[in-house]
Design an enzyme around this catalytic site. Structure first.
Site, PDB file in Angstrom:
ATOM      1  N   GLU A 193     -23.534  26.793  15.290  1.00 44.55           N
ATOM      2  CA  GLU A 193     -22.652  26.561  14.146  1.00 44.55           C
ATOM      3  C   GLU A 193     -23.466  26.339  12.875  1.00 44.55           C
ATOM      4  OE1 GLU A 193     -20.788  24.248  17.678  1.00 44.55           O
ATOM      5  OE2 GLU A 193     -22.771  24.891  17.019  1.00 44.55           O
ATOM      6  N   CYS A 211     -21.238  19.744  18.735  1.00 41.19           N
ATOM      7  CA  CYS A 211     -21.807  18.398  18.793  1.00 41.19           C
ATOM      8  C   CYS A 211     -21.233  17.572  17.638  1.00 41.19           C
ATOM      9  CB  CYS A 211     -23.337  18.468  18.705  1.00 41.19           C
ATOM     10  SG  CYS A 211     -23.972  18.958  17.080  1.00 41.19           S
ATOM     11  N   CYS A 256     -22.132  18.954  14.119  1.00 39.08           N
ATOM     12  CA  CYS A 256     -21.392  20.187  13.812  1.00 39.08           C
ATOM     13  C   CYS A 256     -19.896  19.917  13.644  1.00 39.08           C
ATOM     14  CB  CYS A 256     -21.643  21.245  14.878  1.00 39.08           C
ATOM     15  SG  CYS A 256     -23.330  21.900  14.779  1.00 39.08           S
TER      16      CYS A 256
END
Length: 161
Positions: free
Chosen positions: A81, A107, A110
């Site tokens: 990302e 995560c 992100c």
């Protein structure tokens, strides 16, 4: 539970499964695709930075026996990302209103970037170790979040051409 995926979603999930495996990461193969109005805006994967070849220096997280999903900050690569965002910025591509297809649930870092970017939908295939369902930044920011099954890129019997 009804399947919220459209034929267009399945098309991009299938494409996603070709992007992730191209990653140079020694540990995980993650891909991301940003799409708006059926058009790919940008892609990314979690490859290591070109100036640090993990094939030569080794995976720092493997060497230190760090569990999956933790201590990403010491890695010589970036999340799929994040690479997608960096490429979008370089090209002046706005992601507002887009759908993000990603191999793994984003995560925490992100999640925050996605929530602030204006992306409206996130469709992912696999979970991520640090995600606590009751504290999902994406959902709390009002994004539609869908976990697709591995087989969701296959056409369904009811689909039409």
């Amino acid at each position: 539970m009804p399947n919220l995926l459209t034929p267009v979603d399945r098309k991009f999930l299938k494409m996603l499964k070709r992007i992730g495996p191209k990653s140079t990461c020694l540990r995980a193969k993650v891909g991301a695709i940003a799409v708006r109005n059926g058009k790919v805006l940008e892609t990314g994967d979690n490859s290591f930075h070109k100036c640090y070849d993990c094939n030569l220096i080794g995976c720092i997280r493997n060497i230190q026996q760090i569990p999956s999903g933790t201590r990403r900050e010491i890695c010589y690569g970036i999340c799929a990302e994040q690479r997608l965002f960096a490429r979008s910025v370089q090209k002046g591509i706005k992601l507002a209103g887009a759908t993000l297809y990603v191999t793994s649930h984003p995560c925490r870092v992100c999640e925050g970037l996605i929530a602030e970017s204006g992306i409206k939908r996130v469709i992912y295939i696999k979970g991520f170790p640090d995600v606590i369902p009751i504290y999902d930044t994406l959902k709390d920011f009002g994004l539609e979040v869908i976990q697709a099954a591995e087989e969701d890129d296959r056409p369904h019997e009811a689909s039409t051409v």
